[in-house]
Design a protein around this motif. Structure first.
Motif, short mmCIF file in Angstrom:
data_model
loop_
_atom_site.label_atom_id
_atom_site.label_comp_id
_atom_site.label_asym_id
_atom_site.label_seq_id
_atom_site.Cartn_x
_atom_site.Cartn_y
_atom_site.Cartn_z
N ARG A 173 0.84 -1.20 0.00
CA ARG A 173 0.00 0.00 0.00
C ARG A 173 0.88 1.26 0.00
NH1 ARG A 173 -3.96 -0.13 4.87
NH2 ARG A 173 -4.69 1.77 3.83
N ILE A 174 1.93 1.23 0.80
CA ILE A 174 2.87 2.36 0.81
C ILE A 174 3.55 2.48 -0.55
CG2 ILE A 174 5.00 3.20 1.85
CD1 ILE A 174 4.08 1.79 4.46
N CYS A 175 3.88 1.36 -1.15
CA CYS A 175 4.51 1.36 -2.46
C CYS A 175 3.60 2.01 -3.51
CB CYS A 175 4.86 -0.08 -2.86
SG CYS A 175 5.65 -0.22 -4.46
N ASN A 176 2.33 1.65 -3.48
CA ASN A 176 1.40 2.25 -4.44
C ASN A 176 1.36 3.76 -4.28
OD1 ASN A 176 0.70 -0.33 -5.35
ND2 ASN A 176 -1.04 -0.49 -3.94
N GLY A 177 1.35 4.23 -3.03
CA GLY A 177 1.34 5.66 -2.78
C GLY A 177 2.61 6.34 -3.26
N ALA A 178 3.74 5.66 -3.09
CA ALA A 178 5.00 6.22 -3.56
C ALA A 178 5.04 6.31 -5.08
CB ALA A 178 6.17 5.38 -3.04
N MET A 179 4.46 5.30 -5.75
CA MET A 179 4.42 5.35 -7.21
C MET A 179 3.49 6.46 -7.69
SD MET A 179 5.77 4.19 -9.95
CE MET A 179 6.53 2.60 -9.58
N GLU A 180 2.41 6.70 -6.97
CA GLU A 180 1.54 7.83 -7.31
C GLU A 180 2.31 9.14 -7.21
OE1 GLU A 180 -1.82 7.66 -4.74
OE2 GLU A 180 -2.72 5.92 -5.73
N ALA A 181 3.12 9.27 -6.16
CA ALA A 181 3.93 10.47 -5.99
C ALA A 181 4.95 10.60 -7.12
CB ALA A 181 4.64 10.44 -4.64
N SER A 200 10.65 9.76 -1.95
CA SER A 200 11.16 9.41 -0.62
C SER A 200 10.22 9.89 0.48
CB SER A 200 12.55 10.01 -0.42
OG SER A 200 13.48 9.44 -1.32
N SER A 201 9.66 11.07 0.30
CA SER A 201 8.71 11.57 1.28
C SER A 201 7.50 10.65 1.40
CB SER A 201 8.26 12.98 0.89
OG SER A 201 7.29 13.47 1.78
N ALA A 202 6.99 10.21 0.25
CA ALA A 202 5.83 9.32 0.27
C ALA A 202 6.17 7.96 0.87
CB ALA A 202 5.29 9.15 -1.16
N GLN A 203 7.37 7.48 0.59
CA GLN A 203 7.78 6.19 1.15
C GLN A 203 7.82 6.23 2.68
OE1 GLN A 203 11.46 6.00 -1.13
NE2 GLN A 203 10.81 4.08 -2.07
N ILE A 204 8.27 7.33 3.24
CA ILE A 204 8.42 7.42 4.69
C ILE A 204 7.12 7.87 5.36
CG2 ILE A 204 9.68 8.58 6.55
CD1 ILE A 204 12.08 8.71 4.60
N SER A 205 6.38 8.78 4.73
CA SER A 205 5.11 9.24 5.31
C SER A 205 4.08 8.11 5.33
CB SER A 205 4.56 10.43 4.51
OG SER A 205 5.42 11.54 4.61
N GLY A 206 4.11 7.26 4.29
CA GLY A 206 3.17 6.15 4.23
C GLY A 206 1.81 6.60 3.74
N VAL A 207 0.80 5.77 4.01
CA VAL A 207 -0.57 6.06 3.54
C VAL A 207 -1.57 5.69 4.62
CG1 VAL A 207 -0.08 5.72 1.07
CG2 VAL A 207 -0.70 3.76 2.48
N ASP A 208 -2.67 6.46 4.66
CA ASP A 208 -3.80 6.14 5.55
C ASP A 208 -3.37 5.88 6.99
OD1 ASP A 208 -5.42 6.32 3.27
OD2 ASP A 208 -5.19 4.18 2.84
N GLY A 209 -2.43 6.70 7.47
CA GLY A 209 -2.00 6.55 8.85
C GLY A 209 -0.96 5.48 9.09
N ILE A 210 -0.58 4.75 8.04
CA ILE A 210 0.46 3.73 8.16
C ILE A 210 1.79 4.35 7.79
CG2 ILE A 210 1.25 1.47 7.35
CD1 ILE A 210 -1.65 0.90 6.57
N GLY A 211 2.70 4.48 8.73
CA GLY A 211 3.99 5.10 8.47
C GLY A 211 4.93 4.15 7.77
N GLY A 212 5.70 4.68 6.82
CA GLY A 212 6.64 3.85 6.07
C GLY A 212 8.00 3.74 6.74
#
Length: 393
Positions: A173-181, A200-212
């Protein structure tokens, strides 16, 4: 603990069963991914020597730099008395090595002789086991017969538990968000480094409250003519109209990785790139339909090769590899490779990065997925449009 004690016990039992089959009376583990798998220890401490002593029977001992021993007590399930820090004076010394001290510490604990009953396994291909470390052990423990364990723990890791799979799904899920970024950030006039920063920001911030977590490999962005080769990162140059950008990245969650690759083209694709994208998509789809427990890995590679041949293409490199826990410099498990020479048979809950990467003359294309071998086929972990991504007209 991230996993139950029962799961950690099962992991150790699996390692010891394989040790017995290989005739090992002890195992020295230096790969940080394997340390994490067996103990839960997780810190950026692998740049200095550290080792887990795994006897055929009895408690394991983790040796780290003295200042890192406290971190091991905070992240590992091992009791404090089983975590031993070597003195600071052994760090980065030309004529000393921490394993000199570790060997004597094992001798003081009367653990050398029992391990001498058989062979002692070493992770000879670990990124963090140096020739100097090997020499220290040879000199300090002449009683031992030291042998390569051939990625013993890595092979035990190849089949994932339900708890591990859930972490990999979150990583995806985090990966999908990073690819969107990545797709949003890649545009004409944008600096490559700024796109990498957004990823990198998206990879570490994560998605939907899940931190990367930090990924084992930085974002890779081969661009334009340089897309004819993999594993390039970024520069401060700006993206230009007509360029294709190969994006390979991963989401990481509690050290478990889910990689993904897509290709973005800034404007209409050339005929040759469009045809290559069609061939790769066809090949990847053909492989995915073949995935199921009991299928030999080489059959996947042969399916890929047969499909490419229809387009007059061939790919000499492997089309994927086993994934799971990852630490720099790699998110692969260094065991199963999806290629025609690999005789491994797929088993339920194995996980792979399936890569359709083609590097031609002055252009290239990559399309990949992270997958799980499910009971009746394949579960794609990552979820992103499986196509050549065009931006601009």
């Amino acid at each position: 603990m991230l996993f139950s004690q029962e799961e950690y016990d099962a992991r150790l039992a699996g390692v010891r069963a394989r040790m017995a089959r290989q005739g090992l009376s002890a195992l020295l583990v230096t790969d940080p991914a394997n340390l994490y798998y067996l103990t839960g220890y997780n810190a950026w401490s692998f740049y200095t020597p550290q080792v887990l002593f795994v006897p055929a029977d009895g408690p394991m001992l983790l040796f780290t730099r003295e200042m890192d021993a406290g971190g091991a007590t905070r992240t590992s399930w091992l009791p404090p008395e089983n975590i031993v820090g070597y003195p600071e004076r052994y760090v980065h010394r030309p004529h000393l090595h921490p394993f000199d001290w570790v060997a004597f510490a094992l001798r003081e604990r009367h653990l050398i002789a029992p391990a001498a009953a058989g062979c002692v396994g070493l992770e000879m291909d670990s990124h963090f086991f140096s020739p100097k470390a090997y020499r220290s052990l040879v000199n300090a423990v002449p009683e031992w017969t030291l042998v390569d364990c051939f990625e013993l723990v890595n092979w035990v890791r190849s089949v994932k538990s339900p708890a591990e799979l859930e972490l990999m799904r979150q990583a995806a899920r985090i990966c999908n968000g990073a690819m969107e970024a990545a797709v949003a950030g890649i545009a004409v006039g944008v600096r490559q480094c700024d796109a990498a920063a957004a990823i990198s920001s998206a990879q570490i911030s994560g998605v939907d409250g899940i931190g990367g977590d930090y990924p084992a490999i930085v974002p890779m962005l081969p661009t334009g003519e340089a897309a004819d080769t993999p594993h390039l990162t970024w520069s401060e140059e700006r993206f230009e109209a007509g360029q294709a950008v190969v994006v390979e990245l991963a989401g990481a969650y509690h050290r478990y990785h889910a990689p993904l690759a897509r290709t973005v083209v800034l404007g209409p694709p050339s005929d040759r790139l469009a045809k290559l994208a069609d061939a790769v998509a066809d090949g990847l789809d053909a492989v995915l339909t073949e995935v199921q427990p009991g299928v030999p890995v080489h059959e996947l590679a042969r399916t890929w090769n047969r499909t490419l041949a229809k387009y007059g293409l061939e790919k000499p490199s492997r089309i994927g590899y086993s994934i799971g826990i990852g630490y720099p410099p790699d998110w692969g498990e260094r065991t199963i490779s999806l290629r025609s020479e690999d005789e491994t048979v797929l088993a339920e809950n194995m996980t792979f990065h399936l890569i359709g990467g083609m590097w031609m003359d002055n252009y290239g294309y990559e399309l990949s997925e992270s997958i799980r071998v499910s009971p009746d086929g394949v579960e794609p972990l990552t979820s992103f449009p499986r196509e050549l991504l065009q931006k601009g007209s």
